[in-house]
Design an enzyme around this catalytic site. Structure first.
Site, PDB file in Angstrom:
ATOM      1  N   ARG A 122     -52.949 136.054 -51.081  1.00  0.00           N
ATOM      2  CA  ARG A 122     -51.730 135.387 -50.582  1.00  0.00           C
ATOM      3  C   ARG A 122     -50.633 136.366 -50.188  1.00  0.00           C
ATOM      4  O   ARG A 122     -49.452 136.038 -50.174  1.00  0.00           O
ATOM      5  CB  ARG A 122     -51.183 134.386 -51.597  1.00  0.00           C
ATOM      6  CG  ARG A 122     -52.166 133.279 -51.876  1.00  0.00           C
ATOM      7  CD  ARG A 122     -51.484 132.079 -52.490  1.00  0.00           C
ATOM      8  NE  ARG A 122     -52.477 131.047 -52.725  1.00  0.00           N
ATOM      9  CZ  ARG A 122     -53.208 130.966 -53.817  1.00  0.00           C
ATOM     10  NH1 ARG A 122     -53.059 131.848 -54.800  1.00  0.00           N
ATOM     11  NH2 ARG A 122     -54.087 130.016 -53.946  1.00  0.00           N
ATOM     12  N   LYS A 144     -45.272 140.242 -36.425  1.00  0.00           N
ATOM     13  CA  LYS A 144     -46.298 139.348 -35.859  1.00  0.00           C
ATOM     14  C   LYS A 144     -47.654 139.991 -36.088  1.00  0.00           C
ATOM     15  O   LYS A 144     -47.891 141.124 -35.663  1.00  0.00           O
ATOM     16  CB  LYS A 144     -46.074 139.148 -34.357  1.00  0.00           C
ATOM     17  CG  LYS A 144     -45.020 138.117 -34.025  1.00  0.00           C
ATOM     18  CD  LYS A 144     -45.081 137.781 -32.539  1.00  0.00           C
ATOM     19  CE  LYS A 144     -43.971 136.837 -32.154  1.00  0.00           C
ATOM     20  NZ  LYS A 144     -43.945 136.563 -30.710  1.00  0.00           N
ATOM     21  N   GLU A 186     -43.925 148.577 -22.039  1.00  0.00           N
ATOM     22  CA  GLU A 186     -43.091 147.882 -23.028  1.00  0.00           C
ATOM     23  C   GLU A 186     -41.745 148.597 -23.209  1.00  0.00           C
ATOM     24  O   GLU A 186     -40.742 147.956 -23.497  1.00  0.00           O
ATOM     25  CB  GLU A 186     -43.813 147.765 -24.377  1.00  0.00           C
ATOM     26  CG  GLU A 186     -45.168 147.056 -24.330  1.00  0.00           C
ATOM     27  CD  GLU A 186     -45.076 145.528 -24.296  1.00  0.00           C
ATOM     28  OE1 GLU A 186     -43.954 144.976 -24.273  1.00  0.00           O
ATOM     29  OE2 GLU A 186     -46.139 144.887 -24.280  1.00  0.00           O
ATOM     30  N   LYS A 228     -35.737 146.125 -30.446  1.00  0.00           N
ATOM     31  CA  LYS A 228     -36.652 145.124 -30.999  1.00  0.00           C
ATOM     32  C   LYS A 228     -36.148 144.670 -32.372  1.00  0.00           C
ATOM     33  O   LYS A 228     -36.120 143.470 -32.676  1.00  0.00           O
ATOM     34  CB  LYS A 228     -38.076 145.673 -31.111  1.00  0.00           C
ATOM     35  CG  LYS A 228     -39.002 144.683 -31.811  1.00  0.00           C
ATOM     36  CD  LYS A 228     -40.293 144.445 -31.162  1.00  0.00           C
ATOM     37  CE  LYS A 228     -41.028 143.270 -31.809  1.00  0.00           C
ATOM     38  NZ  LYS A 228     -42.423 143.211 -31.491  1.00  0.00           N
ATOM     39  N   GLU A 238     -38.949 133.534 -33.694  1.00  0.00           N
ATOM     40  CA  GLU A 238     -38.933 133.166 -32.276  1.00  0.00           C
ATOM     41  C   GLU A 238     -38.528 131.719 -32.023  1.00  0.00           C
ATOM     42  O   GLU A 238     -39.236 130.948 -31.401  1.00  0.00           O
ATOM     43  CB  GLU A 238     -40.297 133.462 -31.623  1.00  0.00           C
ATOM     44  CG  GLU A 238     -40.179 133.560 -30.101  1.00  0.00           C
ATOM     45  CD  GLU A 238     -41.420 134.148 -29.443  1.00  0.00           C
ATOM     46  OE1 GLU A 238     -42.010 135.079 -30.000  1.00  0.00           O
ATOM     47  OE2 GLU A 238     -41.780 133.662 -28.376  1.00  0.00           O
ATOM     48  N   ARG A 242     -35.794 135.770 -29.447  1.00  0.00           N
ATOM     49  CA  ARG A 242     -36.982 136.637 -29.490  1.00  0.00           C
ATOM     50  C   ARG A 242     -37.872 136.437 -28.267  1.00  0.00           C
ATOM     51  O   ARG A 242     -38.637 137.327 -27.895  1.00  0.00           O
ATOM     52  CB  ARG A 242     -37.761 136.405 -30.798  1.00  0.00           C
ATOM     53  CG  ARG A 242     -38.853 137.436 -31.022  1.00  0.00           C
ATOM     54  CD  ARG A 242     -39.386 137.478 -32.435  1.00  0.00           C
ATOM     55  NE  ARG A 242     -40.472 138.454 -32.520  1.00  0.00           N
ATOM     56  CZ  ARG A 242     -40.993 138.902 -33.640  1.00  0.00           C
ATOM     57  NH1 ARG A 242     -40.569 138.496 -34.793  1.00  0.00           N
ATOM     58  NH2 ARG A 242     -41.989 139.782 -33.613  1.00  0.00           N
ATOM     59  N   ASN A 246     -40.643 138.571 -24.228  1.00  0.00           N
ATOM     60  CA  ASN A 246     -41.779 138.197 -23.377  1.00  0.00           C
ATOM     61  C   ASN A 246     -41.490 138.411 -21.895  1.00  0.00           C
ATOM     62  O   ASN A 246     -42.232 137.921 -21.040  1.00  0.00           O
ATOM     63  CB  ASN A 246     -42.173 136.739 -23.617  1.00  0.00           C
ATOM     64  CG  ASN A 246     -42.674 136.545 -25.036  1.00  0.00           C
ATOM     65  OD1 ASN A 246     -43.410 137.368 -25.544  1.00  0.00           O
ATOM     66  ND2 ASN A 246     -42.238 135.474 -25.669  1.00  0.00           N
ATOM     67  N   HIS A 249     -44.277 138.774 -19.441  1.00  0.00           N
ATOM     68  CA  HIS A 249     -45.520 138.384 -20.113  1.00  0.00           C
ATOM     69  C   HIS A 249     -46.172 137.131 -19.542  1.00  0.00           C
ATOM     70  O   HIS A 249     -47.371 136.952 -19.672  1.00  0.00           O
ATOM     71  CB  HIS A 249     -45.285 138.211 -21.618  1.00  0.00           C
ATOM     72  CG  HIS A 249     -45.192 139.526 -22.346  1.00  0.00           C
ATOM     73  ND1 HIS A 249     -44.193 140.443 -22.097  1.00  0.00           N
ATOM     74  CD2 HIS A 249     -45.983 140.095 -23.297  1.00  0.00           C
ATOM     75  CE1 HIS A 249     -44.367 141.493 -22.870  1.00  0.00           C
ATOM     76  NE2 HIS A 249     -45.438 141.319 -23.604  1.00  0.00           N
ATOM     77  N   HIS A 253     -49.961 137.456 -18.731  1.00  0.00           N
ATOM     78  CA  HIS A 253     -51.061 136.722 -19.363  1.00  0.00           C
ATOM     79  C   HIS A 253     -51.963 136.087 -18.311  1.00  0.00           C
ATOM     80  O   HIS A 253     -53.182 136.049 -18.485  1.00  0.00           O
ATOM     81  CB  HIS A 253     -50.525 135.678 -20.346  1.00  0.00           C
ATOM     82  CG  HIS A 253     -49.942 136.308 -21.578  1.00  0.00           C
ATOM     83  ND1 HIS A 253     -48.875 135.776 -22.258  1.00  0.00           N
ATOM     84  CD2 HIS A 253     -50.268 137.442 -22.233  1.00  0.00           C
ATOM     85  CE1 HIS A 253     -48.576 136.565 -23.289  1.00  0.00           C
ATOM     86  NE2 HIS A 253     -49.411 137.578 -23.285  1.00  0.00           N
ATOM     87  N   HIS A 267     -52.948 145.570 -21.246  1.00  0.00           N
ATOM     88  CA  HIS A 267     -51.809 144.683 -21.500  1.00  0.00           C
ATOM     89  C   HIS A 267     -50.480 145.266 -20.980  1.00  0.00           C
ATOM     90  O   HIS A 267     -49.754 144.608 -20.228  1.00  0.00           O
ATOM     91  CB  HIS A 267     -51.721 144.397 -23.004  1.00  0.00           C
ATOM     92  CG  HIS A 267     -50.529 143.583 -23.397  1.00  0.00           C
ATOM     93  ND1 HIS A 267     -50.439 142.236 -23.119  1.00  0.00           N
ATOM     94  CD2 HIS A 267     -49.367 143.919 -24.007  1.00  0.00           C
ATOM     95  CE1 HIS A 267     -49.274 141.776 -23.555  1.00  0.00           C
ATOM     96  NE2 HIS A 267     -48.605 142.788 -24.097  1.00  0.00           N
TER      97      HIS A 267
END
Ligand SMILES: NC(=O)c1ccc[n+]([C@@H]2O[C@H](COP(=O)([O-])OP(=O)(O)OC[C@H]3O[C@@H](n4cnc5c(N)ncnc54)[C@H](O)[C@@H]3O)[C@@H](O)[C@H]2O)c1
Length: 370
Positions: A122, A144, A186, A228, A238, A242, A246, A249, A253, A267
């Site tokens: 956990r 993340k 980035e 960041k 988010e 946040r 993106n 992005h 994607h 990416h």
């Protein structure tokens, strides 16, 4: 010389240390986190061959016993099978609730190992030692973690903040030019989304950054991490701001999906092209000055980066198909595609109100090289 960025998340707060030679100081830097002098390290084969010995020696110098697992490099490793393998290995190593797991590698290792640490007993603490430029400026900070599912990228995961991030600028020396430039996608994103002065600094220092000059890299990584961290502290899960991270992005994607997540497009390369398209769209909507998209494209080209759709090898689908793929992005809310657009360099914002005809026109022109 090292810089420290504090990620002020209350009881989940941690430091990101950025500098040269941190790997050799890792034992001393990690020691204060340990209840017993024992850690486990998970890495990939490429990174382990180049840097694991130094990390182990640094831990050993502080009397910290270390056991390591190395995985196959590449995005395919961020999957259920490897997650199970890592978790079972951690259990076999008798990792306890108060122990620390170290992720030594790029974003793939950071995301996978962070998720394994999140679900093991956990939740156990983990330390990110990001070794790619992308991981240093982006994926190692913010908590993340996760894996890909056959249904899509990053669909399974958890928010699990690291206990410490050690970004050693020196390890970037062994990164291939292509991976380095993909990570730069980035870096440039931070200037574009919220700091025009940083973008201008990147323009001025393009040659030094591309040449991996230590001082230039340290500044670029530190400023990126500061940005960041600031956003993550204000919006950890988010709910709002946040989403600015993106920028580029939504287009990226769709392009990654159209190229089958293959080596045709990395990416970070897709992020750079996506940022150029987002600025083109912003300019056509009359939101940002007309010269901003060309200024951005000129900078990407000066860095030797993929900038236009024509820089992606092989065939691409039609504008209509790309728009459809954008609609499958996991950031779609109530069926509306959320775009990150800009009122100028350094002034990004989120909107769902973009006429699809305009997106089609931008994509159509980009596909025909206009
Ligand atoms: N968690 C987040 O917030 C977040 C943010 C952005 C991206 N990501 C994820 O990050 C991943 C991409 O990260 P990445 O680009 O670092 O990919 P990666 O981990 O696959 O690394 C890219 C390549 O570089 C190699 N490499 C890494 N460090 C090296 C070094 N110092 N020397 C030599 N080779 C080295 C790796 O072995 C790999 O082949 C994606 O899975 C993406 O989803 C996560």
């Amino acid at each position: 010389m090292s810089a420290k960025v504090h990620v002020a998340l209350g009881e989940r707060a941690y430091d990101v240390v950025i500098g040269e030679g941190l790997l050799d100081r890792a034992g001393a830097l990690v020691a204060p986190l340990l209840r017993r002098r024992r850690v486990v390290v998970v890495s990939d084969e490429t990174v382990a061959a180049a840097h694991l010995d130094r990390l182990s020696a640094a831990l050993d110098a502080e009397g910290i016993v270390c056991h390591a697992l190395t995985l196959t490099p590449g995005e395919a490793t961020k999957c259920w099978r490897e997650l199970e393998r890592v978790v079972e290995w951690l259990l076999a190593q008798k990792v306890e609730r108060n122990d620390v797991v170290i992720a030594l590698g790029g974003g793939v290792i950071g995301d996978l190992v962070g998720f394994a640490a999140a679900v093991l007993r956990r939740g156990v603490r983990f330390v990110q030692v990001p070794t790619s430029l992308l991981a240093q400026v982006d994926s190692s900070v913010g908590g993340k973690t996760g894996i890909n599912s056959p249904a899509g990228k990053n669909l399974v995961g958890a928010f699990h903040q690291p206990a410490l991030v050690l970004a050693d600028i020196g390890v970037l020396d062994t990164l291939t030019e292509r991976d380095f430039l993909a990570g730069y996608g980035e870096v440039v994103k931070y200037g574009l989304l919220g700091d025009a002065d940083f973008f201008e600094w990147l323009e001025t220092n393009a040659a030094a950054v591309r040449g991996r000059d230590r001082a230039a890299l340290a500044h670029a990584v530190t400023r990126s991490v500061e940005m960041k961290a600031g956003i993550v502290v204000r919006d950890e899960t988010e709910q709002g701001e946040r989403a600015l991270l993106n920028l580029g992005h939504t287009f990226c994607h769709a392009l990654e999906s159209a190229t089958g997540y293959s080596s045709r497009l990395l990416h970070g390369e897709g992020v750079a092209i996506g940022c150029a398209l987002a600025f083109e769209l912003s300019s056509r909507l009359g939101l940002c000055p007309q010269e901003d998209p060309s200024r951005l494209r000129a900078h990407l080209k000066a860095m030797g980066m993929k900038t236009d759709l024509s820089d992606i090898p092989g065939e691409l689908p039609s504008a209509e198909t790309l728009l459809e793929l954008m609609g499958q992005d996991k950031k779609v809310v109530d069926g509306a595609i959320r775009f990150i657009l800009a009122r100028g360099i350094g002034q990004a914002f989120v909107t769902s109100e973009v006429p699809p005809e305009m997106v089609l026109a931008v994509l159509g022109d980009a596909l025909s090289g206009r």
